[in-house]
Design a protein around this motif. Structure first.
Motif, PDB file in Angstrom:
ATOM      1  N   CYS A 293     -28.519  70.223  38.095  1.00  0.00           N
ATOM      2  CA  CYS A 293     -27.710  68.884  38.207  1.00  0.00           C
ATOM      3  C   CYS A 293     -28.666  67.793  37.599  1.00  0.00           C
ATOM      4  O   CYS A 293     -28.121  66.535  37.284  1.00  0.00           O
ATOM      5  CB  CYS A 293     -27.475  68.590  39.402  1.00  0.00           C
ATOM      6  SG  CYS A 293     -28.690  68.393  40.818  1.00  0.00           S
TER       7      CYS A 293
ATOM      8  N   CYS B  66     -27.520  72.873  45.256  1.00  0.00           N
ATOM      9  CA  CYS B  66     -28.153  71.486  45.777  1.00  0.00           C
ATOM     10  C   CYS B  66     -27.176  71.065  46.854  1.00  0.00           C
ATOM     11  O   CYS B  66     -25.760  71.093  46.662  1.00  0.00           O
ATOM     12  CB  CYS B  66     -28.297  70.214  44.750  1.00  0.00           C
ATOM     13  SG  CYS B  66     -29.705  70.434  43.774  1.00  0.00           S
TER      14      CYS B  66
ATOM     15  N   CYS C  21     -24.305  73.740  41.311  1.00  0.00           N
ATOM     16  CA  CYS C  21     -25.707  74.323  41.715  1.00  0.00           C
ATOM     17  C   CYS C  21     -25.794  74.454  43.195  1.00  0.00           C
ATOM     18  O   CYS C  21     -24.911  73.949  43.831  1.00  0.00           O
ATOM     19  CB  CYS C  21     -26.776  73.229  41.094  1.00  0.00           C
ATOM     20  SG  CYS C  21     -26.669  71.675  41.764  1.00  0.00           S
TER      21      CYS C  21
ATOM     22  N   LYS D 237     -22.975  71.420  45.800  1.00  0.00           N
ATOM     23  CA  LYS D 237     -22.470  70.693  44.533  1.00  0.00           C
ATOM     24  C   LYS D 237     -21.668  71.657  43.842  1.00  0.00           C
ATOM     25  O   LYS D 237     -21.544  72.797  44.075  1.00  0.00           O
ATOM     26  CB  LYS D 237     -23.891  70.311  43.727  1.00  0.00           C
ATOM     27  CG  LYS D 237     -24.447  68.941  44.321  1.00  0.00           C
ATOM     28  CD  LYS D 237     -25.426  68.437  43.208  1.00  0.00           C
ATOM     29  CE  LYS D 237     -26.122  67.218  44.240  1.00  0.00           C
ATOM     30  NZ  LYS D 237     -27.393  66.539  43.034  1.00  0.00           N
TER      31      LYS D 237
ATOM     32  N   VAL E 159     -31.724  67.245  44.149  1.00  0.00           N
ATOM     33  CA  VAL E 159     -31.857  67.466  42.610  1.00  0.00           C
ATOM     34  C   VAL E 159     -32.427  68.930  42.525  1.00  0.00           C
ATOM     35  O   VAL E 159     -33.343  69.109  42.928  1.00  0.00           O
ATOM     36  CB  VAL E 159     -32.359  66.322  42.139  1.00  0.00           C
ATOM     37  CG1 VAL E 159     -32.104  66.325  40.382  1.00  0.00           C
ATOM     38  CG2 VAL E 159     -31.763  64.847  42.552  1.00  0.00           C
ATOM     39  N   CYS E 160     -31.911  69.264  41.475  1.00  0.00           N
ATOM     40  CA  CYS E 160     -32.251  70.688  40.720  1.00  0.00           C
ATOM     41  C   CYS E 160     -32.325  70.677  39.316  1.00  0.00           C
ATOM     42  O   CYS E 160     -31.866  69.834  38.708  1.00  0.00           O
ATOM     43  CB  CYS E 160     -31.865  71.890  41.466  1.00  0.00           C
ATOM     44  SG  CYS E 160     -30.357  72.270  40.842  1.00  0.00           S
TER      45      CYS E 160
HETATM   46 ZN    ZN Z   1     -28.700  70.712  41.769  1.00  0.00          ZN
END
Ligand code: ZN
Ligand code: ADP
Ligand code: MG
Length: 490
Positions: A43, A25, A23, A20, A39-40
């Motif tokens: 984000c 991800c 990040c 992304k 997802v982290c």
């Molecule tokens: Zn993320």
């Protein structure tokens, strides 16, 4: 009074990097992945986390900006665009505002009126939002589901000047941009997956006027069809209002796909104030000149340049050139076949690809990469045709077999005994036989029914299973018929 539409497009294109924008991800296929699996904390907008710029996304953005002939800003700035919506967990979107990555570009488009460059206002980087799914169970209360897989995916916004003047130009521009993104390897162009989305700004003005009329902005147009229909609808609607002496309201519109009409989302008075301010967690984006030069040097031949080259070098019509250039893999297939068959006319090869090969791809759903017939193999087949060993009809049948089995042309021609009868002696005897067997038709012919010549031609063709060389046959038939005629006259 006549009116003229003016349209400016904002195009959002996902940059299909591995990770992304800010990040680590992964960027996943929105239609395949389980919701909320990529997802982290970054984000998902958790407090206290810090974004880090994805260098590859910047490189992809540079590719596009350079391909669009933009001026690249060596210093650009990220900003926070603040608004509340459930698909935006941070409460703001990181975007570029006052200082975008690139400005003042151009994209050549081709329409029935010819070629023209459309002015691009700016190209900037931002992040995508999550995706909402609204559900209304029968009889129950409606609710919405949030998927954050898409939140933080790198997004490129490409904004044109109000420099499009018809639905045809809007279509040509949007298609040219999609083709370009695919050539550059930054976006798959899969419209059904939502990787390219349009917003259209539409106004009309009295024809000949140089001032811009009041515009509306149509949001969330996710297909070429929706884009074209919505723009056409607005041009109609606004022209009607103006010709009735009414005025156009400046507003944001949505597009109702089923009813095929625009509807008001919000007026100018309720316009958002995003309260943009510089993103404090990211430094300015500084791009070294050497990097710009390296990205520029690595650009592939661009679609419009390739199209021009195909027209000039291969004598193709603008339409045929466009059809071949649209997909990079098709263009490469074509050129490989042209190289493999250096003594065949390039237009002949183009006709076979656009005709027979495209028809096969349509029917079978195979892409050009999946074809069992390589460019070399196609060139071989056409060489047999050009040499007069097989005729056009047989060549088509052989190609069908090649596409189905992957066998080479020579093998099919030999094993099926398809070699064309070009032997003048053999055809002479056949023509003589057909004429002898059909005395009534010959009499009618001699009495003036000249169209029977084609019938005789067909009879001989049938006798050799369609394999006669048509030129040789035609010449021999004409020779024997005119001989009969001169006897008849004497
Ligand atoms: Zn993320
Ligand atoms: P915003 O940021 O509010 O969307 P911009 O002024 O940056 O507005 O313009 C966005 C898009 O609208 C651009 O593509 C621009 O070309 C187009 N545009 C602006 N004014 C007009 C107009 N009068 N008619 C048609 N398009 C317009
Ligand atoms: Mg806008």
């Amino acid at each position: 009074m006549e009116f003229e539409p003016v349209i400016g497009l904002e195009v959002h294109a996902e940059l299909q990097t591995r990770s992304k924008m800010f990040c680590a991800c992964p960027v996943v296929d929105a239609t395949q992945a389980e919701p909320n699996t990529a997802v982290c904390p970054v984000c998902a907008g958790m407090p206290g986390v810090l974004p880090v710029i994805n260098q590859r996304a910047v490189e992809y953005a540079l590719r596009v900006a350079l391909a669009l002939d933009c001026e690249i800003a060596t210093h650009s700035l990220f900003a926070r665009k603040n608004y509340f919506y459930p698909d935006l967990p941070k409460g703001y979107q990181i975007s570029q505002y006052e200082y975008p990555l690139a400005q003042h570009g151009r994209l050549p488009i081709f329409t029935s009126a010819g070629e023209r460059a459309v002015s691009i206002r700016r190209v900037h980087l931002e992040e995508d939002t999550g995706k909402l799914t609204h559900i209304t169970p029968p009889g129950g209360e409606s609710f919405s589901l949030v998927d954050l897989n898409r939140a933080g995916v790198p997004l490129l916004e490409i904004v044109s000047e109000p420099d499009l003047f018809s639905v045809e130009e809007v279509r040509a521009y949007a298609m040219a941009l999609r083709t370009l993104l695919r050539y550059l390897g930054v976006n798959s162009g899969d419209m059904e997956k939502g990787v390219i989305r349009f917003e259209a700004n539409v106004s009309v003005r009295p024809k000949g006027s140089t001032q811009l009329g009041t515009r509306v902005e149509i949001k969330n147009l996710n297909s070429f069809r929706a884009l074209e229909r919505a723009v056409a609808y607005e041009i109609e609607r606004q022209s009607r209002l103006l010709s009735q002496g009414q005025h156009v309201e400046q507003e944001t519109l949505g597009w109702n796909e089923t009813e095929e009409r625009t509807y008001s989302q919000r007026s100018k008075e309720e316009a958002h104030d995003y309260r943009y301010f510089p993103e404090p967690d990211l430094p300015p984006l500084v791009i070294e000149k050497a990097w710009i030069a390296a990205v520029r040097a690595a650009l592939p031949e661009l679609p419009h340049a390739r199209r021009r080259r195909f027209i000039e070098n291969y004598g193709l019509s603008p339409i045929d050139a466009a059809l071949l250039v649209n997909e990079r893999a098709v263009a490469e297939y074509y050129e490989a076949a042209v190289r493999a068959a250096s003594d065949l006319p390039p237009r002949m090869i183009a006709n076979w690809i656009l005709g027979e090969v495209f028809a096969w791809m349509n029917e079978s759903g195979e892409s050009i990469e999946q074809l069992k017939v390589s460019p070399d193999a196609l060139a071989e087949l056409l060489a047999h045709l050009q040499a007069g060993e097989i005729n056009q009809t047989t060549a088509k049948a052989v190609l069908q077999e090649m596409l189905q089995s992957g066998e080479r042309a020579a093998a099919i021609i030999t094993s099926r005994g398809l070699r064309q009868v070009s032997d003048a002696d053999a055809l002479r005897a056949l023509v003589a036989r057909v004429l002898a067997e059909n005395p009534n038709e010959v009499q009618s012919y001699l009495r003036g029914k000249e169209t029977l010549a084609n019938w005789f031609f067909g009879q001989v063709m049938r006798a050799v299973g369609g394999k006669a060389n048509p030129q040789v046959l035609r010449a021999e038939l004409e020779r024997q018929l005119s001989e009969l005629k001169s006897h008849h006259a004497n």
